[in-house]
Enzyme design. Structure first.
Site, PDB file in Angstrom:
ATOM      1  N   GLU A 118      67.327 -66.248  30.339  1.00  0.00           N
ATOM      2  CA  GLU A 118      66.126 -65.831  29.604  1.00  0.00           C
ATOM      3  C   GLU A 118      66.505 -64.777  28.575  1.00  0.00           C
ATOM      4  O   GLU A 118      66.901 -63.666  28.930  1.00  0.00           O
ATOM      5  CB  GLU A 118      65.078 -65.267  30.578  1.00  0.00           C
ATOM      6  CG  GLU A 118      63.855 -64.712  29.852  1.00  0.00           C
ATOM      7  CD  GLU A 118      62.907 -63.912  30.762  1.00  0.00           C
ATOM      8  OE1 GLU A 118      62.906 -64.142  31.998  1.00  0.00           O
ATOM      9  OE2 GLU A 118      62.174 -63.066  30.227  1.00  0.00           O
TER      10      GLU A 118
ATOM     11  N   ARG B  35      62.908 -59.214  22.252  1.00  0.00           N
ATOM     12  CA  ARG B  35      62.667 -57.772  22.111  1.00  0.00           C
ATOM     13  C   ARG B  35      63.607 -57.120  21.125  1.00  0.00           C
ATOM     14  O   ARG B  35      63.568 -55.912  20.934  1.00  0.00           O
ATOM     15  CB  ARG B  35      62.859 -57.071  23.461  1.00  0.00           C
ATOM     16  CG  ARG B  35      61.830 -57.459  24.468  1.00  0.00           C
ATOM     17  CD  ARG B  35      62.030 -56.689  25.761  1.00  0.00           C
ATOM     18  NE  ARG B  35      61.484 -57.463  26.844  1.00  0.00           N
ATOM     19  CZ  ARG B  35      61.666 -57.204  28.126  1.00  0.00           C
ATOM     20  NH1 ARG B  35      62.383 -56.163  28.477  1.00  0.00           N
ATOM     21  NH2 ARG B  35      61.137 -57.965  29.040  1.00  0.00           N
TER      22      ARG B  35
ATOM     23  N   LYS C 124      55.385 -66.564  37.016  1.00  0.00           N
ATOM     24  CA  LYS C 124      56.241 -65.378  37.087  1.00  0.00           C
ATOM     25  C   LYS C 124      55.394 -64.253  37.683  1.00  0.00           C
ATOM     26  O   LYS C 124      54.195 -64.179  37.427  1.00  0.00           O
ATOM     27  CB  LYS C 124      56.702 -65.026  35.675  1.00  0.00           C
ATOM     28  CG  LYS C 124      57.171 -63.602  35.470  1.00  0.00           C
ATOM     29  CD  LYS C 124      57.935 -63.469  34.167  1.00  0.00           C
ATOM     30  CE  LYS C 124      57.907 -62.037  33.653  1.00  0.00           C
ATOM     31  NZ  LYS C 124      59.108 -61.659  32.922  1.00  0.00           N
TER      32      LYS C 124
HETATM   33  C1  3PG Z   1      61.944 -57.580  32.098  1.00  0.00           C
HETATM   34  O1  3PG Z   1      61.150 -58.289  31.517  1.00  0.00           O
HETATM   35  O2  3PG Z   1      62.356 -56.503  31.656  1.00  0.00           O
HETATM   36  C2  3PG Z   1      62.442 -58.124  33.371  1.00  0.00           C
HETATM   37  O3  3PG Z   1      61.456 -58.221  34.280  1.00  0.00           O
HETATM   38  C3  3PG Z   1      63.682 -57.486  33.876  1.00  0.00           C
HETATM   39  O4  3PG Z   1      63.422 -56.359  34.582  1.00  0.00           O
HETATM   40  P1  3PG Z   1      64.634 -55.528  35.143  1.00  0.00           P
HETATM   41  O5  3PG Z   1      65.320 -54.912  33.948  1.00  0.00           O
HETATM   42  O6  3PG Z   1      63.976 -54.489  36.027  1.00  0.00           O
HETATM   43  O7  3PG Z   1      65.520 -56.470  35.888  1.00  0.00           O
END
Ligand code: 3PG
Length: 212
Positions: free
Chosen positions: A47, A51, A134
């Site tokens: 994924e 961002r 999710k």
């Molecule tokens: C996110 O969208 O940032 C994810 O859920 C990942 O989260 P994490 O950095 O706590 O694994």
């Protein structure tokens, strides 16, 4: 794409491995070696979060990596959906779910893993036909204990929890019947990416793969 087709496709992605790496890519040059390192460690579903300015180009670069299944995360708007699809994403992930976002994914034929964290949100998505969801942000929203509880009244919905999950607490989630896989950024630490330590990322991926 119908909601049933969306859920079937999301299910396939979630069944590829116990962990879906959640990737924040700042440098486009990291995209291909990062994907290769994660796939080599046994994590094919990736994924890429929308961002960073290079996220869409990173998806393009990673889509060519053999054995990988590259999706776009942090989908917020119909424009994000169109851009992700155009970049070659084969699935999408969103922190929550709005009507316009879901409709865009159905229209574009981009299988969506839509986010939900309350019983009502989960039921609303289920009513629309989304049986794979999710759960985000997982740790902050009740974690594995919440998911275990929601599995009693709503066993037909299966989840990919993300947010605050690590190698240490992942087994708490993966031991539940309604959990398909977990998502997390821990398998691709910023420092390892910055120094090009792809072997370290492959080791982290292999460790994550061995969770199930
Ligand atoms: C996110 O969208 O940032 C994810 O859920 C990942 O989260 P994490 O950095 O706590 O694994």
């Amino acid at each position: 794409m119908t909601p049933a087709e969306q859920s079937a496709a999301a299910l396939k992605v979630c069944q590829l491995a116990p962990v879906v790496p959640v990737l924040v890519i700042d440098d486009l040059a990291h995209a291909a070696p990062l994907a290769k390192a994660l796939v080599a460690g046994g994590l094919p579903a990736l994924e890429v979060t929308l961002r960073t300015p290079v996220a869409l180009d990173a998806i393009r670069a990673m889509a060519d990596v053999e054995g990988g299944t590259v999706g776009a995360g942090t989908l917020l708007t119909p424009a994000d959906v169109k851009a992700a699809k155009r970049a070659g994403a084969t699935f999408g992930v969103s922190p929550g779910a709005t009507d316009s976002l879901i409709k865009a994914c159905e229209d574009e034929g981009l299988p969506l893993l839509p986010g939900a964290v309350t019983a009502t949100e989960i039921m609303t998505l289920l009513e629309r036909g989304y049986t794979v969801q999710k759960f985000f942000p997982a740790e902050q929203s009740g974690g594995a204990a919440f998911l275990k509880s929601i599995g009693s009244p709503i066993p037909q919905v299966k989840f990919c929890p993300t947010g605050g999950i690590s190698l240490k607490n992942a087994p708490d989630y993966l031991s539940l019947k309604n959990i398909l896989c977990v998502g997390g950024s821990w398998v691709a630490p910023k420092e390892a990416m910055a120094t090009g330590d792809w072997a370290a990322i492959t080791r982290l991926a292999a460790e994550a793969r061995a969770l199930r």
